[in-house]
Design a protein around this motif. Structure first.
Motif, PDB file in Angstrom:
ATOM      1  N   SER A  72      -9.709  -3.670  -8.164  1.00 17.46           N
ATOM      2  CA  SER A  72      -9.011  -4.946  -8.020  1.00 17.46           C
ATOM      3  C   SER A  72      -9.957  -6.109  -8.262  1.00 17.46           C
ATOM      4  N   THR A 135      -0.075  -3.785  -2.972  1.00 15.98           N
ATOM      5  CA  THR A 135      -0.209  -4.117  -4.381  1.00 15.98           C
ATOM      6  C   THR A 135       0.872  -5.107  -4.808  1.00 15.98           C
ATOM      7  N   THR A 137       3.053  -6.098  -8.336  1.00 13.24           N
ATOM      8  CA  THR A 137       3.327  -5.600  -9.684  1.00 13.24           C
ATOM      9  C   THR A 137       4.519  -6.255 -10.369  1.00 13.24           C
ATOM     10  N   LYS A 184       7.794   0.318  -6.965  1.00 12.36           N
ATOM     11  CA  LYS A 184       7.051  -0.465  -7.946  1.00 12.36           C
ATOM     12  C   LYS A 184       7.721  -0.370  -9.314  1.00 12.36           C
ATOM     13  N   HIS A 236      -5.315  -5.648 -11.450  1.00 13.29           N
ATOM     14  CA  HIS A 236      -4.926  -4.869 -10.269  1.00 13.29           C
ATOM     15  C   HIS A 236      -4.869  -5.739  -9.000  1.00 13.29           C
ATOM     16  N   VAL A 238      -3.841  -7.489  -5.472  1.00  9.07           N
ATOM     17  CA  VAL A 238      -3.276  -7.069  -4.192  1.00  9.07           C
ATOM     18  C   VAL A 238      -3.172  -8.275  -3.279  1.00  9.07           C
TER      19      VAL A 238
END
Length: 249
Positions: A72, A135, A137, A184, A236, A238
């Motif tokens: 991340s 996360t 997305t 997701k 990535h 979060v």
């Protein structure tokens, strides 16, 4: 892949009401806080102390720190004022590359969270935001895509119910789905809840109306636009969220 146009999700109108009960928020004044009191520890005495601090997200203890994926490079930190407080601060931290080991504070905004505060055991309709690392997305909203890097679903079905106070009607003009008890890769208002209905869901970052939410995190329209244009699936991203005590645990 970007999802254009109005996406029709096969759920009844009544189900949409259930989906939206987990989100309601506060404060669309576009105000920003360039410091917000977080990250100051990185300025510690001595170069060694500063370098050690910069390798971690400030004010986050080992428990949650260890859950931030190694790959991340973007972290949205939500610092709640207290376990029973609806007031919080959102801070965006970034790394410049995979080789970069230090976090840099990019932006911050005043925000709100669940009207009853925070919990480590979120339940449907408890009016508290879940503590944890999740996360990011998927995004969407009633308004057209402002230039999001996430897949963005523009849909009238995301509209806040008009039986809510008028001040809340624009809460979901922009939303970023927080991957708490959701599938997701689906639009933010997809009803799927892998852990069951009782664990709650539909926890989003969305636009603020000036007070606490039903579990989401809310910030200004300009803040949401900034996050949508900055957060990149390739980095990535979060969210690390909770009250001060639980964040440091």
């Amino acid at each position: 892949m970007r999802i254009a146009g109005v996406v029709r999700i096969g759920v009844a109108a009544a189900a949409c009401g259930v989906l939206l009960t987990s989100c309601a928020s506060g404060n669309d004044d576009g105000s920003e806080d360039g410091d917000a009191g977080h990250g100051k520890g990185a300025q510690g005495s001595g170069k060694g102390a500063a370098a050690a601090d910069l390798r971690r997200i400030p004010d986050v203890g080992d428990g949650l720190q260890s859950k931030i994926p190694q790959n991340s490079r973007q972290v949205v930190a939500v610092y709640g004022d207290g376990v029973d407080s609806a007031d919080s601060t959102v801070v965006l931290y970034t790394k410049s590359s995979d080789q970069d080991k230090t976090w840099k504070k990019a932006r911050s905004w005043p925000a709100h969270n669940g009207k009853k505060g925070w919990t480590t055991d979120h339940r449907e309709n408890d009016k508290r935001s879940p503590v944890g690392v999740f996360t990011l997305t998927d995004a969407g909203g009633v308004l057209a895509d402002p230039g999001a890097k996430f897949p963005y679903t523009k849909s009238a079905s995301i509209q806040a119910p008009h039986y809510w106070p008028k001040t809340h009607w624009h809460d979901f003009d922009y939303v970023i789905a927080i991957n708490y008890n959701r599938a997701k890769g689906t639009p933010p208002n997809d009803p799927t809840r892998p852990q069951g209905q009782e664990k709650g869901g539909s926890i989003w970052l969305h636009m603020d109306h000036g007070s606490g939410t039903s579990g989401c995190v809310s910030l200004s329209k300009s803040g949401m636009e900034s996050l949508l244009r900055t957060l990149d699936p390739k980095q990535h991203p979060v969210v690390v969220m909770g009250d001060k005590a639980n964040l440091r645990a």
